[in-house]
Design an enzyme around this catalytic site. Structure first.
Site, PDB file in Angstrom:
ATOM      1  N   GLU A 145       0.852  -1.193   0.000  1.00  0.00           N
ATOM      2  CA  GLU A 145       0.000   0.000   0.000  1.00  0.00           C
ATOM      3  C   GLU A 145       0.888   1.243   0.000  1.00  0.00           C
ATOM      4  O   GLU A 145       2.093   1.134   0.248  1.00  0.00           O
ATOM      5  CB  GLU A 145      -0.881   0.004   1.270  1.00  0.00           C
ATOM      6  CG  GLU A 145      -1.789  -1.203   1.344  1.00  0.00           C
ATOM      7  CD  GLU A 145      -2.721  -1.180   2.550  1.00  0.00           C
ATOM      8  OE1 GLU A 145      -2.587  -0.272   3.415  1.00  0.00           O
ATOM      9  OE2 GLU A 145      -3.584  -2.068   2.609  1.00  0.00           O
TER      10      GLU A 145
ATOM     11  N   GLU B  73       9.088  -8.398  -3.979  1.00  0.00           N
ATOM     12  CA  GLU B  73       8.943  -9.627  -3.161  1.00  0.00           C
ATOM     13  C   GLU B  73       9.888  -9.581  -1.952  1.00  0.00           C
ATOM     14  O   GLU B  73      10.416 -10.605  -1.511  1.00  0.00           O
ATOM     15  CB  GLU B  73       9.098 -10.889  -4.018  1.00  0.00           C
ATOM     16  CG  GLU B  73       8.019 -10.914  -5.105  1.00  0.00           C
ATOM     17  CD  GLU B  73       7.643 -12.277  -5.645  1.00  0.00           C
ATOM     18  OE1 GLU B  73       7.927 -13.286  -4.977  1.00  0.00           O
ATOM     19  OE2 GLU B  73       7.041 -12.315  -6.737  1.00  0.00           O
TER      20      GLU B  73
HETATM   21  N1  COS Z   1       5.675 -18.610   6.785  1.00  0.00           N
HETATM   22  C1  COS Z   1       4.636 -18.794   7.630  1.00  0.00           C
HETATM   23  N2  COS Z   1       4.301 -17.906   8.615  1.00  0.00           N
HETATM   24  C2  COS Z   1       5.068 -16.805   8.721  1.00  0.00           C
HETATM   25  C3  COS Z   1       6.163 -16.558   7.874  1.00  0.00           C
HETATM   26  C4  COS Z   1       6.461 -17.520   6.865  1.00  0.00           C
HETATM   27  N3  COS Z   1       7.490 -17.346   6.008  1.00  0.00           N
HETATM   28  N4  COS Z   1       6.726 -15.376   8.218  1.00  0.00           N
HETATM   29  C5  COS Z   1       6.035 -14.903   9.262  1.00  0.00           C
HETATM   30  N5  COS Z   1       5.009 -15.766   9.565  1.00  0.00           N
HETATM   31  C6  COS Z   1       4.036 -15.653  10.653  1.00  0.00           C
HETATM   32  C7  COS Z   1       4.761 -15.545  11.983  1.00  0.00           C
HETATM   33  O1  COS Z   1       5.033 -16.842  12.493  1.00  0.00           O
HETATM   34  C8  COS Z   1       3.780 -14.794  12.845  1.00  0.00           C
HETATM   35  O2  COS Z   1       2.781 -15.683  13.306  1.00  0.00           O
HETATM   36  P1  COS Z   1       2.208 -15.611  14.825  1.00  0.00           P
HETATM   37  O3  COS Z   1       1.482 -14.283  14.910  1.00  0.00           O
HETATM   38  O4  COS Z   1       1.296 -16.782  14.941  1.00  0.00           O
HETATM   39  O5  COS Z   1       3.400 -15.666  15.718  1.00  0.00           O
HETATM   40  C9  COS Z   1       3.111 -13.833  11.847  1.00  0.00           C
HETATM   41  O6  COS Z   1       3.323 -14.411  10.534  1.00  0.00           O
HETATM   42  C10 COS Z   1       3.723 -12.459  11.888  1.00  0.00           C
HETATM   43  O7  COS Z   1       5.117 -12.598  11.625  1.00  0.00           O
HETATM   44  P2  COS Z   1       6.201 -11.529  12.088  1.00  0.00           P
HETATM   45  O8  COS Z   1       5.982 -11.200  13.535  1.00  0.00           O
HETATM   46  O9  COS Z   1       7.542 -12.015  11.667  1.00  0.00           O
HETATM   47  O10 COS Z   1       5.750 -10.246  11.225  1.00  0.00           O
HETATM   48  P3  COS Z   1       6.430  -8.842  11.045  1.00  0.00           P
HETATM   49  O11 COS Z   1       5.347  -7.836  11.033  1.00  0.00           O
HETATM   50  O12 COS Z   1       7.575  -8.659  11.965  1.00  0.00           O
HETATM   51  O13 COS Z   1       6.943  -8.895   9.497  1.00  0.00           O
HETATM   52  C11 COS Z   1       8.416  -9.354   7.688  1.00  0.00           C
HETATM   53  C12 COS Z   1       7.843  -9.796   9.031  1.00  0.00           C
HETATM   54  C13 COS Z   1       9.219  -8.083   7.804  1.00  0.00           C
HETATM   55  C14 COS Z   1       9.305 -10.477   7.259  1.00  0.00           C
HETATM   56  C15 COS Z   1       7.254  -9.187   6.661  1.00  0.00           C
HETATM   57  O14 COS Z   1       6.467  -8.040   6.975  1.00  0.00           O
HETATM   58  C16 COS Z   1       7.730  -9.053   5.223  1.00  0.00           C
HETATM   59  O15 COS Z   1       8.031 -10.063   4.580  1.00  0.00           O
HETATM   60  N6  COS Z   1       7.775  -7.817   4.680  1.00  0.00           N
HETATM   61  C17 COS Z   1       8.083  -7.615   3.290  1.00  0.00           C
HETATM   62  C18 COS Z   1       6.840  -7.674   2.474  1.00  0.00           C
HETATM   63  C19 COS Z   1       7.145  -7.897   1.034  1.00  0.00           C
HETATM   64  O16 COS Z   1       7.896  -8.781   0.656  1.00  0.00           O
HETATM   65  N7  COS Z   1       6.537  -7.080   0.196  1.00  0.00           N
HETATM   66  C20 COS Z   1       6.734  -7.211  -1.202  1.00  0.00           C
HETATM   67  C21 COS Z   1       5.469  -6.980  -1.869  1.00  0.00           C
HETATM   68  S1  COS Z   1       4.713  -8.361  -2.418  1.00  0.00           S
HETATM   69  S2  COS Z   1       5.412  -8.496  -4.248  1.00  0.00           S
END
Ligand code: COS
Length: 384
Positions: free
Chosen positions: A126, A364
């Site tokens: 977003e 990604e």
């Molecule tokens: N597989 C399964 N579950 C996952 C996971 C994965 N790879 N990564 C995180 N989760 C789960 C966690 O286990 C957690 O679950 P619980 O609430 O039950 O504990 C939940 O998701 C939240 O995870 P986390 O606390 O790690 O979230 P954060 O807000 O700290 O974010 C990052 C983690 C930064 C890794 C995530 O926001 C991210 O990937 N950001 C980038 C987004 C992106 O790639 N954008 C590109 C656009 S799409 S083309």
């Protein structure tokens, strides 16, 4: 489930031939026009590229990860925009349904995604929520038998072509983090859903991205992915795991193409009375690129095979995405250097790849996000 080796080899050969004979000649025109010819898209459908990873019972080829990355290596031999046309159906636009969809959702959508009848999009980012995906603000309010969606999604790949969005929206306004997020399957076009003008990007022309705006957009309750609220963020993360491995493989494929073009140029281009490939400083650049590309391929194959063996490879995939996307940036930079002035001129295509590959370090999940995923996982493991 893996294909039998003979069928897989045939598929890989077909894709290799298609990429080199049919796609490569269109590269410059696609960059110029910001559009892939409809006839080329039709050929991609015919080859089964839209359904590479969709299970065979829904009309796809059902490639496992090790097979998928080998096809992605081949696809990387040409402009990444071609892959984007069907890449969402292979990855982020279909895998949420494959992994977490209900039977009815799988049966309804997967065959149409596999055939390429509809193109899918993944709507997570977003204007104010990019890397911090869990902070997204688009809302989906339960209203009778429907949900009413409001918000804006940004940089959404294939939005202008999409017939189906996997949309992440907040269903629980009281839960500000990841747990308040649900995933929806939103068909387009529909009232309340509008698509912005395609973004003007640095590279990857021909791959279309745009804003997607929801204004009191109504979807039936059956659009909730998996039929459960609060799981959307996890679905998105699982989908991105597979997507990031695929992107790493495409980046490695582009590196191989650039190494090939640079080596040819080093053989053909004469300076000081001999081919520039005979100069050790040029040889060093070729050797560094080859070494790094080999390392990327090896780690990608390892992570893919271990993913197929159901190991938890989130950390390893982040390593692959980080290394391969950064590596191809260095390879592209060296390719420009080896080509000298010609590398900077559009006619030779090297500057186009230089612009194209920059996106691998952003979409990604940025390189910084990959590092966060890797380090957090290391610390968690060491603290257990
Ligand atoms: N597989 C399964 N579950 C996952 C996971 C994965 N790879 N990564 C995180 N989760 C789960 C966690 O286990 C957690 O679950 P619980 O609430 O039950 O504990 C939940 O998701 C939240 O995870 P986390 O606390 O790690 O979230 P954060 O807000 O700290 O974010 C990052 C983690 C930064 C890794 C995530 O926001 C991210 O990937 N950001 C980038 C987004 C992106 O790639 N954008 C590109 C656009 S799409 S083309």
């Amino acid at each position: 489930m893996a294909l039998d080796p003979e069928t897989f080899d045939q598929l890989r050969d077909n894709v290799r031939r298609f990429v080199r004979e049919r796609l490569v000649p269109h590269e410059a025109a696609v960059d110029e026009a910001n559009e892939i010819p409809a006839a080329v898209i039709e050929e991609m459908r015919g080859l089964g590229l839209y359904g590479l990873t969709i299970p065979p019972e829904f009309g796809g080829l059902g490639l496992n990860s090790a097979e998928e990355v080998q096809i992605a290596f081949e696809l990387g031999w040409t402009s990444p925009a071609f892959r984007s046309a069907f890449g969402t159906n292979v990855g982020i636009g279909s895998q949420g349904i494959v992994l977490d969809g209900t039977d009815a959702q799988r049966q309804h959508y997967l065959p149409r995604l596999a055939s390429g009848e509809i193109t899918s999009s993944f709507a997570l980012t977003e204007p104010d929520s990019g890397s911090d995906a869990g902070a997204l603000r688009t809302s989906a309010r339960h209203d009778g038998d429907d949900y009413v969606i409001n918000g804006t999604k940004r940089f959404i790949t294939n939005a202008p072509r999409a017939g189906l969005f996997t949309l992440m929206a907040r269903t629980n306004a009281d839960e500000k983090g990841a747990r308040g997020v649900s995933a929806f399957l939103v068909e387009a076009p529909r009232p309340g859903l509008s698509i912005g003008k395609p973004d003007r990007k640095m590279g990857q022309h021909g791959s279309l991205t745009a804003d997607v705006v929801f204004a009191d957009c109504r979807v039936p309750a059956s659009a909730l992915l998996g039929g459960v609220e609060g799981q959307g963020f996890k679905t998105a993360m699982k989908v991105l795991d597979r997507g990031r491995l695929h992107i790493a493989a495409v980046a490695s494929g582009v590196a191989e193409r650039l190494i090939h073009d640079s080596t040819r140029y080093a053989i053909e281009r004469q300076q000081f009375g001999k081919p520039i490939g005979e100069f050790q400083l040029v040889q060093a650049m070729l050797a560094d690129s080859r070494t790094e590309s080999y390392a990327a391929r090896t780690m990608i194959m390892d992570a893919a095979r271990r993913r197929d063996a159901c190991e938890d490879v989130t950390e390893d995939i982040a390593c692959c995405k980080l290394f391969a996307s950064e590596m191809v940036g260095r390879v592209a930079d060296r390719a420009v250097q080896i080509h000298g002035g010609s590398g900077y001129i559009a006619d030779h295509g090297i500057e186009r790849f230089y612009r194209d590959v920059r996106l691998f370090r952003l979409y990604e999940g940025t390189s910084e996000i990959q590092r966060i995923i890797i380090a957090r996982s290391m610390i968690k493991r060491a603290s257990a």
